[in-house]
Write a protein that holds these residues in place. Sequence first.
Motif, short mmCIF file in Angstrom:
data_model
loop_
_atom_site.label_atom_id
_atom_site.label_comp_id
_atom_site.label_asym_id
_atom_site.label_seq_id
_atom_site.Cartn_x
_atom_site.Cartn_y
_atom_site.Cartn_z
N THR A 107 -26.42 -33.17 -13.61
CA THR A 107 -25.20 -32.58 -14.15
C THR A 107 -23.99 -33.16 -13.41
OG1 THR A 107 -25.40 -30.70 -12.65
CG2 THR A 107 -26.27 -30.41 -14.89
N PRO A 108 -22.86 -33.30 -14.11
CA PRO A 108 -21.70 -33.88 -13.45
C PRO A 108 -21.00 -32.89 -12.52
CG PRO A 108 -21.16 -33.29 -15.71
CD PRO A 108 -22.62 -33.01 -15.52
N VAL A 109 -20.55 -33.41 -11.40
CA VAL A 109 -19.69 -32.67 -10.48
C VAL A 109 -18.24 -33.08 -10.74
CG1 VAL A 109 -19.14 -32.31 -8.04
CG2 VAL A 109 -21.53 -32.53 -8.76
N HIS A 110 -18.05 -34.38 -11.03
CA HIS A 110 -16.71 -34.93 -11.30
C HIS A 110 -16.86 -36.10 -12.26
CE1 HIS A 110 -12.68 -36.55 -10.69
NE2 HIS A 110 -13.25 -37.73 -10.44
N ILE A 111 -16.07 -36.10 -13.32
CA ILE A 111 -16.04 -37.22 -14.25
C ILE A 111 -14.62 -37.76 -14.29
CG2 ILE A 111 -16.32 -37.96 -16.65
CD1 ILE A 111 -18.49 -35.86 -16.96
#
Length: 145
Positions: A107-111
């Motif tokens: 899962t993304p933390v920062h995009i």
Amino acid sequence: MFIDDGIKKRVDQFLNLSEPNMGDALGIEFTSFKPDEVKATMPVDENTVQPFGILHGGASVALAETLASIGAWLNVKDDSKTAVGIEINANHLRSVKKGSRVMGTATPVHIGRSVQVWETAIETEEGKLACISRCTLAIVDRGER
């Protein structure tokens, strides 16, 4: 396999055009593609264990970076760019014996436009956390292949 409709074209491109790679050698099988979550399973077998018959930490890291890289790439809007890992860490919390499978969920933390950070949880078949990893990826020009 679950594929988010919004990224179906991109996933089809990945599944149909990718050449044999480490993920294939490790037996990684994707189960879900969404812009905010990528899932896959990996067998704990002769290709993924260390000499004592338990899941090799390097195989866990390979699964984690594979999922993070695909997740990041699915979020890159410019087809001339791709995502490449520039840093990864992993905490191995539980051993997993040969003969089972693990499930990874990234899962993304920062995009961001130039950097993305993804977290991958790797669980046993019983749903117990075996490894947690964080991968930083740079968004770079695709260049010649």
